[in-house]
Design an enzyme around this catalytic site. Sequence first.
Site, short mmCIF file in Angstrom:
data_model
loop_
_atom_site.label_atom_id
_atom_site.label_comp_id
_atom_site.label_asym_id
_atom_site.label_seq_id
_atom_site.Cartn_x
_atom_site.Cartn_y
_atom_site.Cartn_z
N LYS A 13 0.86 -1.05 0.05
CA LYS A 13 0.10 -0.02 -0.01
C LYS A 13 0.94 1.28 0.09
O LYS A 13 0.66 2.18 -0.75
CB LYS A 13 -0.73 0.06 1.11
CG LYS A 13 -1.90 -1.24 1.48
CD LYS A 13 -2.59 -1.19 2.56
CE LYS A 13 -2.06 -1.33 3.81
NZ LYS A 13 -1.19 -2.31 4.33
N ARG A 88 -9.36 0.86 9.26
CA ARG A 88 -8.91 -0.54 9.77
C ARG A 88 -9.93 -1.30 10.23
O ARG A 88 -9.60 -2.39 10.75
CB ARG A 88 -7.75 -0.28 10.31
CG ARG A 88 -6.43 -0.74 9.58
CD ARG A 88 -5.42 -0.54 10.53
NE ARG A 88 -4.03 -1.27 10.46
CZ ARG A 88 -3.14 -0.69 9.68
NH1 ARG A 88 -3.26 0.37 9.10
NH2 ARG A 88 -1.84 -1.22 9.63
N ARG A 122 11.66 -5.96 4.62
CA ARG A 122 11.55 -4.23 4.39
C ARG A 122 12.67 -3.53 5.20
O ARG A 122 13.05 -3.94 6.31
CB ARG A 122 10.18 -4.02 4.83
CG ARG A 122 10.02 -2.50 4.84
CD ARG A 122 8.65 -2.11 5.08
NE ARG A 122 7.91 -2.54 6.02
CZ ARG A 122 6.60 -2.46 6.31
NH1 ARG A 122 5.97 -1.93 5.45
NH2 ARG A 122 5.97 -3.13 7.42
N ARG A 166 0.10 -9.11 13.45
CA ARG A 166 -0.49 -8.08 12.47
C ARG A 166 -1.34 -8.74 11.35
O ARG A 166 -2.54 -8.32 11.06
CB ARG A 166 0.40 -7.22 11.93
CG ARG A 166 1.24 -6.23 12.74
CD ARG A 166 2.49 -5.90 12.05
NE ARG A 166 2.34 -4.99 11.15
CZ ARG A 166 3.44 -5.05 10.15
NH1 ARG A 166 4.59 -5.59 10.46
NH2 ARG A 166 3.31 -4.05 8.79
P1 AP5 Z 1 4.83 -1.67 1.74
O1 AP5 Z 1 4.59 -0.73 0.69
O2 AP5 Z 1 5.74 -0.98 2.96
O3 AP5 Z 1 3.67 -2.31 2.46
P2 AP5 Z 1 2.29 -1.76 3.22
O4 AP5 Z 1 1.23 -2.51 2.53
O5 AP5 Z 1 2.08 -0.34 3.13
O6 AP5 Z 1 2.65 -2.34 4.63
P3 AP5 Z 1 2.62 -1.74 6.16
O7 AP5 Z 1 3.46 -2.87 6.99
O8 AP5 Z 1 3.16 -0.27 6.33
O9 AP5 Z 1 1.13 -1.88 6.27
P4 AP5 Z 1 0.49 -1.88 7.60
O10 AP5 Z 1 -0.76 -1.67 7.08
O11 AP5 Z 1 0.89 -3.21 8.35
O12 AP5 Z 1 1.21 -0.87 8.46
P5 AP5 Z 1 1.13 0.79 8.93
O13 AP5 Z 1 2.38 1.50 8.81
O14 AP5 Z 1 -0.19 1.17 7.96
O15 AP5 Z 1 5.70 -2.74 1.26
C1 AP5 Z 1 6.13 -4.04 2.22
C2 AP5 Z 1 7.34 -4.38 1.59
O16 AP5 Z 1 7.29 -4.94 0.52
C3 AP5 Z 1 8.52 -3.28 1.42
O17 AP5 Z 1 9.92 -3.88 1.71
C4 AP5 Z 1 8.53 -3.06 -0.18
O18 AP5 Z 1 9.75 -2.70 -0.77
C5 AP5 Z 1 8.01 -4.67 -0.58
N1 AP5 Z 1 7.16 -4.43 -1.92
C6 AP5 Z 1 6.21 -3.39 -2.04
N2 AP5 Z 1 5.48 -3.65 -3.30
C7 AP5 Z 1 6.25 -4.72 -3.82
C8 AP5 Z 1 5.94 -5.27 -4.98
N3 AP5 Z 1 4.94 -5.19 -5.71
N4 AP5 Z 1 7.08 -6.51 -5.28
C9 AP5 Z 1 7.87 -6.59 -4.43
N5 AP5 Z 1 8.03 -6.35 -3.22
C10 AP5 Z 1 7.15 -5.04 -2.69
O19 AP5 Z 1 0.85 0.54 10.36
C11 AP5 Z 1 1.47 0.36 11.43
C12 AP5 Z 1 0.89 0.40 12.81
O20 AP5 Z 1 0.28 1.43 13.10
C13 AP5 Z 1 -0.38 -0.70 12.66
O21 AP5 Z 1 0.06 -2.05 12.85
C14 AP5 Z 1 -1.16 -0.12 13.73
O22 AP5 Z 1 -0.29 -0.25 15.34
C15 AP5 Z 1 -0.88 1.34 13.56
N6 AP5 Z 1 -1.87 1.87 12.81
C16 AP5 Z 1 -2.00 2.66 11.42
N7 AP5 Z 1 -3.03 2.67 11.21
C17 AP5 Z 1 -4.03 2.41 11.99
C18 AP5 Z 1 -5.41 2.58 11.96
N8 AP5 Z 1 -6.04 2.91 10.93
N9 AP5 Z 1 -6.05 2.08 13.11
C19 AP5 Z 1 -5.43 1.49 14.29
N10 AP5 Z 1 -4.00 1.47 14.41
C20 AP5 Z 1 -3.37 1.92 12.96
#
Ligand code: AP5
Length: 209
Positions: A13, A88, A122, A166
């Site tokens: 994402k 979420r 990552r 997660r």
């Molecule tokens: P990346 O693009 O970083 O993936 P992502 O989907 O953004 O993953 P996240 O782990 O950031 O999502 P998340 O939803 O768990 O965490 P968030 O930061 O929102 O890609 C991942 C890896 O894959 C990278 O190394 C990239 O290079 C690689 N990659 C990407 N695309 C690729 C492709 N096409 N091919 C190959 N490789 C690829 O949230 C973190 C924490 O914050 C949560 O756990 C929670 O505690 C809190 N939080 C955030 N939002 C909320 C909410 N709305 N409600 C409650 N808590 C929340």
Amino acid sequence: MKLIFLGPPGAGKGTIADLAVEKLGLPHISTGDLFRAAVKNGTPLGLKVKDIMAAGGLVPDELTIALVKERLAEKDAAKGWVLDGFPRTIPQAEALEGIASADSAVNFDVADGIVVGRLSGRRVCRSCGKIYHVKNMPPRKEGVCDVDGGELYIRDDDKEAAIKVRLETYRKQTAPLIDWYDKKGKLLTIDGVGAPAEVLGRFEKAIKK
Ligand code: AP5
């Protein structure tokens, strides 16, 4: 245009949002990035959410909704946005409807086996937040950001135990949003497997329709 990016942790994402907003001229609003900035700066919000995030749990809805409401009231969000990682939970989705209704929810479909490999490799720049992967998207020099020379680090929640939590949290609390947006006629599902440019191309095609 107002877009929500849905999908499991590691679906890509953040990576696709960074590429998409450059073309769409919209702000990329990531609740994960906002919370990580609060933790880094040691703000009262950061102190509240630090341990929850490191363990892979969700921040309580009321804190998250208040944060998003404040961010969407900023000037740059008036023209639209890409919301990455919010909503979420169903209560967050309902709250968002009361703030601003999204045009579409884009769901990046990626199997668990692939997301685990993506998350465990990552690396993120400590200063600008650029996302890398040790194999899929390595930096030119190991451990160093191509953009600003910042140090690349492993997120606390990218450790094995937190990844498991997660994924479970995603299945229980976030995956039901797929049906929720489908019933509203707003769901676009994209195959998230393949190189980022390929996934971006599928996304662009889907939003043009
Ligand atoms: P990346 O693009 O970083 O993936 P992502 O989907 O953004 O993953 P996240 O782990 O950031 O999502 P998340 O939803 O768990 O965490 P968030 O930061 O929102 O890609 C991942 C890896 O894959 C990278 O190394 C990239 O290079 C690689 N990659 C990407 N695309 C690729 C492709 N096409 N091919 C190959 N490789 C690829 O949230 C973190 C924490 O914050 C949560 O756990 C929670 O505690 C809190 N939080 C955030 N939002 C909320 C909410 N709305 N409600 C409650 N808590 C929340």
